[in-house]
Design an enzyme around this catalytic site. Structure first.
Site: not given
Ligand code: PLP
Length: 439
Positions: A122-123, A126, A135, A139, A142, A144, A303, A340, A347
């Protein structure tokens, strides 16, 4: 609650006639004896439901199964279970079957942003890597939930290899977040293999693990596991405490082992109605976390996953909590409150307002006490135009070897070197008319 108190002893004895503390603290024993039926729950806790209640649970449990470790079960206060935060997070509620119009099975579009099974990219730098579908405790909140109760499984090496291959071929990825399910429900050897593979990828700079085992199965944090993790630094761990009641002697012991291994610990809480939607509870939680060397990282707005409406709070509750944390307690005990974004926007941090006004050379701010103050800005700050020619910039960033990257989103609008004036939604009528007109 202390380690192996009377209540835990009772539960252990009911589970196995020969039970003793050694078994109780064996995480595999805990997993084998996870409570999955209403009958087992009643038997072990002494809580009794009416026949009508039990009949009504059937549909819910079929849709969203139950699984509670004997350890987590032992934290429930039997005498007031209906108001108990541990009970509410672990025991089903028929309201889970209510799906309101705005709720979705995959609100964060994790499956859409997935280039290969198990990876959500997504980002820019990362990825989220779902390496386990198991699990210790399910939870009830959850996000998911769509995946819970699909058979519990650890993806086989081939599927994991696809994910690793994607990361290997995607040099932007410098941070890999292992999640699931719970990565710590894999064997030490399997986890070791994944960490070794990740570490061998030159552009992967950090590995993060998201796990709730310190909360629901603290005995999973064994010396052996810790020795595996230690080999693969830098490893960061985020866990998921939602209520101070979860910080028990056993949980503290687990956290201490991880912190002693040099692993920075963070905590992600979810704001849950009737569980922790209270400024005093949250303050107590974050303060106890830092005493155990855990840095509160995020508080999540719940969520829009299906069946969670009874857990959701209005956003203003989160703001109210932030208002009572910022300034009132240590800065490093204050997490970021985030929503989110539904649809996969990532986020989004949400805060009370602190800037009250602004002029050419003064900012008016208010603090947590309500004191209104002014900050005089510098008269002689020389604005530099950034053309991204870092080699000739007086700031000594040695850019050799660091990645070129293009500004994204709002950053792009702020930059000097990109001519973009505005970001316009794809389906903007006015722009469509322009195109028609120009054609
Ligand atoms: C939360 C999340 C991250 C990490 O986000 P940070 O703000 O760096 O902790 C990375 N990818 C996805 C899909 C996420 O939901």
């Amino acid at each position: 609650m202390d380690i192996f108190n009377q209540h835990q002893q009772d539960i252990a004895e009911k589970l196995e006639t020969q039970s003793e503390i050694k078994q109780w603290k064996d995480w595999k024993w805990q997993m084998r004896h996870a409570v999955k039926t209403i009958e087992a729950f009643e038997n072990l806790t002494g809580i009794r439901f009416s026949p009508e209640e039990k009949a009504s649970f059937k549909t819910t449990i079929d849709r969203f199964p139950l699984s509670i470790t004997p350890y987590y079960l032992s934290l429930i206060n039997k005498d007031n279970y209906k108001n108990d935060p541990v009970f509410k997070q672990s025991f089903l509620d028929n309201r889970e079957l209510i799906v309101s119009k705005s709720e979705m099975s995959d609100p964060l579009s994790e499956d859409h942003d997935s280039p290969v099974p198990g990876i959500t990219h997504r980002y820019p730098d990362r990825v989220l890597f779902l390496v386990s579908n198991v699990c210790a405790m399910y939870c009830r909140h959850c996000t998911r939930k769509r995946k819970v109760g699909d058979v519990d499984f650890i993806p086989d090496r081939n599927q994991i290899k696809q994910g690793l291959e994607y990361i290997r071929n995607t040099p932007q990825v410098r941070d890999v977040l292992l999640s699931g399910g719970d990565p710590f429900l894999m064997s030490d050897e399997y986890l070791d293999w994944i960490l070794t593979e990740l570490q061998a990828i030159p552009h992967v700079q950090v590995i993060r693990i998201g796990t709730r085992t310190p909360v629901v199965l603290p005995y999973r944090i064994t010396d052996k596991l810790v020795s595996v993790l230690k080999k693969h630094h830098p490893i960061w761990i985020n866990t998921h405490f939602n209520h101070p009641r979860e910080i028990t002697a056993s949980a503290k012991e687990a956290l201490a082992k991880l912190a002693d291994a040099g692993i920075p610990l963070g905590n992600q809480s979810v704001l849950l109605a009737d569980v922790n939607d209270c400024p005093r509870i949250m303050k107590e939680l974050v303060q106890q976390l830092v005493m155990n060397r855990v840095r509160p990282y995020y508080i999540y707005q719940c969520d829009l996953s299906e069946g969670l409406s009874h857990f959701r709070t209005p956003v203003r509750k989160g703001i109210e909590i932030m208002e009572s944390l910022i300034g009132h307690t240590s800065g490093f005990a204050v997490p970021t409150f985030v929503i989110d974004a539904p649809g996969g926007g990532g986020k989004i941090p949400v805060m009370p307002h602190y800037i009250m006004s602004w002029s050419t050379n003064k900012v008016i701010l208010r603090n947590y006490e309500g004191v209104i103050t002014s900050y005089r800005e510098p008269d002689n700050y020389e604005t530099t135009i950034c053309d991204r020619d870092c080699d000739h910039c007086k700031l000594e960033l040695d850019v050799q070897g660091s990645d070129e990257y293009n500004a994204v989103g709002i950053e792009k609008l702020l930059s000097d070197y990109d001519d973009t004036i505005s970001l316009i939604p794809a389906d903007n009528d006015r722009m469509d008319r322009r195109e028609e007109h120009d054609a």
